[in-house]
Design a protein around this motif. Structure first.
Motif, PDB file in Angstrom:
ATOM      1  N   SER A   1       0.450  -8.069   9.815  1.00 44.64           N
ATOM      2  CA  SER A   1       1.040  -8.735  11.062  1.00 44.64           C
ATOM      3  C   SER A   1       2.302  -8.132  11.646  1.00 44.64           C
ATOM      4  O   SER A   1       3.565  -8.248  10.681  1.00 44.64           O
TER       5      SER A   1
ATOM      6  N   LEU B   1       5.149  -7.455  14.737  1.00 43.71           N
ATOM      7  CA  LEU B   1       5.890  -7.723  15.985  1.00 43.71           C
ATOM      8  C   LEU B   1       6.262  -6.435  16.750  1.00 43.71           C
ATOM      9  O   LEU B   1       7.013  -5.798  16.182  1.00 43.71           O
TER      10      LEU B   1
ATOM     11  N   THR C   1       1.948  -9.602  19.199  1.00 36.74           N
ATOM     12  CA  THR C   1       1.887  -9.294  17.678  1.00 36.74           C
ATOM     13  C   THR C   1       0.631  -8.886  17.578  1.00 36.74           C
ATOM     14  O   THR C   1      -0.359  -9.241  18.320  1.00 36.74           O
TER      15      THR C   1
ATOM     16  N   GLU D   1      -2.533  -7.396  15.001  1.00 37.99           N
ATOM     17  CA  GLU D   1      -3.017  -7.891  13.624  1.00 37.99           C
ATOM     18  C   GLU D   1      -3.813  -6.633  13.069  1.00 37.99           C
ATOM     19  O   GLU D   1      -3.943  -6.394  11.924  1.00 37.99           O
TER      20      GLU D   1
ATOM     21  N   ALA E   1       5.889  -9.114  11.357  1.00 35.98           N
ATOM     22  CA  ALA E   1       6.118 -10.480  11.955  1.00 35.98           C
ATOM     23  C   ALA E   1       6.385 -11.346  10.798  1.00 35.98           C
ATOM     24  O   ALA E   1       5.998 -11.448   9.540  1.00 35.98           O
TER      25      ALA E   1
END
Length: 223
Positions: free
Chosen positions: A52, A54, A158, A160, A221
């Protein structure tokens, strides 16, 4: 035992030579071993951060503004030199031409402006054109925007699915858009005839170029 005793047979010479080589090479090997391990673990095949992530954009801008007064059918060439610093990409370039026609006698006599770009010296960017009325209520003219990085908004998000390298491959400008951006604007003046001359035989225009640059920031993240 003196040195002669160590080299009085071919076998002793070979043994001594092997010992000397070992004494020299062995310390060097262990000195460089950590760097060899680091290079192997973080080599060219590394995909960077994953999971994850950012993704954000640290923006900076540069702009150029000028004012010009044009008669009917008169044109003006505007130049904007885009120079990009190392580690930055171009998000977008925008051209805004503003005018405010507040000196005509009424409907049917509104001035207007049209513009066309000449980006022959700018790699990878297509020309555009636009036009607009110089409305007496304000907000007259036109705006042209070129998205140098496709889909760029500057909003953080974000991610993934993609790893760091894949994100960096996606969010960059491909080093296009550098060079001198040129646009030509042409005025159309709708002058009302009166005895002895014309009312409103020219128009004032404000020309503003803006380039938005960004540095891509990727971090794990939180949470």
């Amino acid at each position: 035992m003196d040195f002669q005793d160590l080299v009085d047979t071919p076998q002793k010479v070979k043994t001594l030579a092997g010992t000397l080589i070992f004494l020299v090479v062995f310390p060097i090997y262990f000195e460089v071993l950590p760097s060899l391990i680091d290079d192997d673990s973080s080599g060219s095949g590394s995909s960077g951060l994953s999971g994850s992530l950012l993704v954000s954009f640290e923006e900076s801008t540069t702009s150029l503004s000028e004012s010009v007064s044009l008669n009917d059918g008169e044109s003006h060439d505007s130049f904007f030199d885009v120079i990009v610093e190392t580690d930055l990409s171009i998000g977008f370039v925008e051209l805004q031409v503003s005018c405010f026609d507040n000196d005509d006698p009424g409907p049917g006599f509104t001035d207007s402006v049209d513009g066309v770009s000449d980006l022959s010296d700018v790699e990878g960017i297509d020309d555009q054109s636009a036009d607009g009325d110089c409305s007496g209520g304000g907000n007259g003219g036109f705006t042209i925007r070129w998205d140098v990085t496709a889909g760029y908004t500057g909003d953080e998000f974000t991610e993934e699915e993609m790893d760091e390298n894949e994100i960096r491959e996606m969010w960059n400008d491909g080093e296009i858009g550098r060079g001198v951006w040129i646009a030509t604007i042409t005025a159309t003046i709708e002058a009302a005839p009166i005895a002895g001359g014309l009312i409103d035989n020219d128009e004032d225009f404000e020309i503003t170029w803006t380039a938005v640059f960004y540095e891509l920031i990727i971090e794990a993240a939180s949470g």
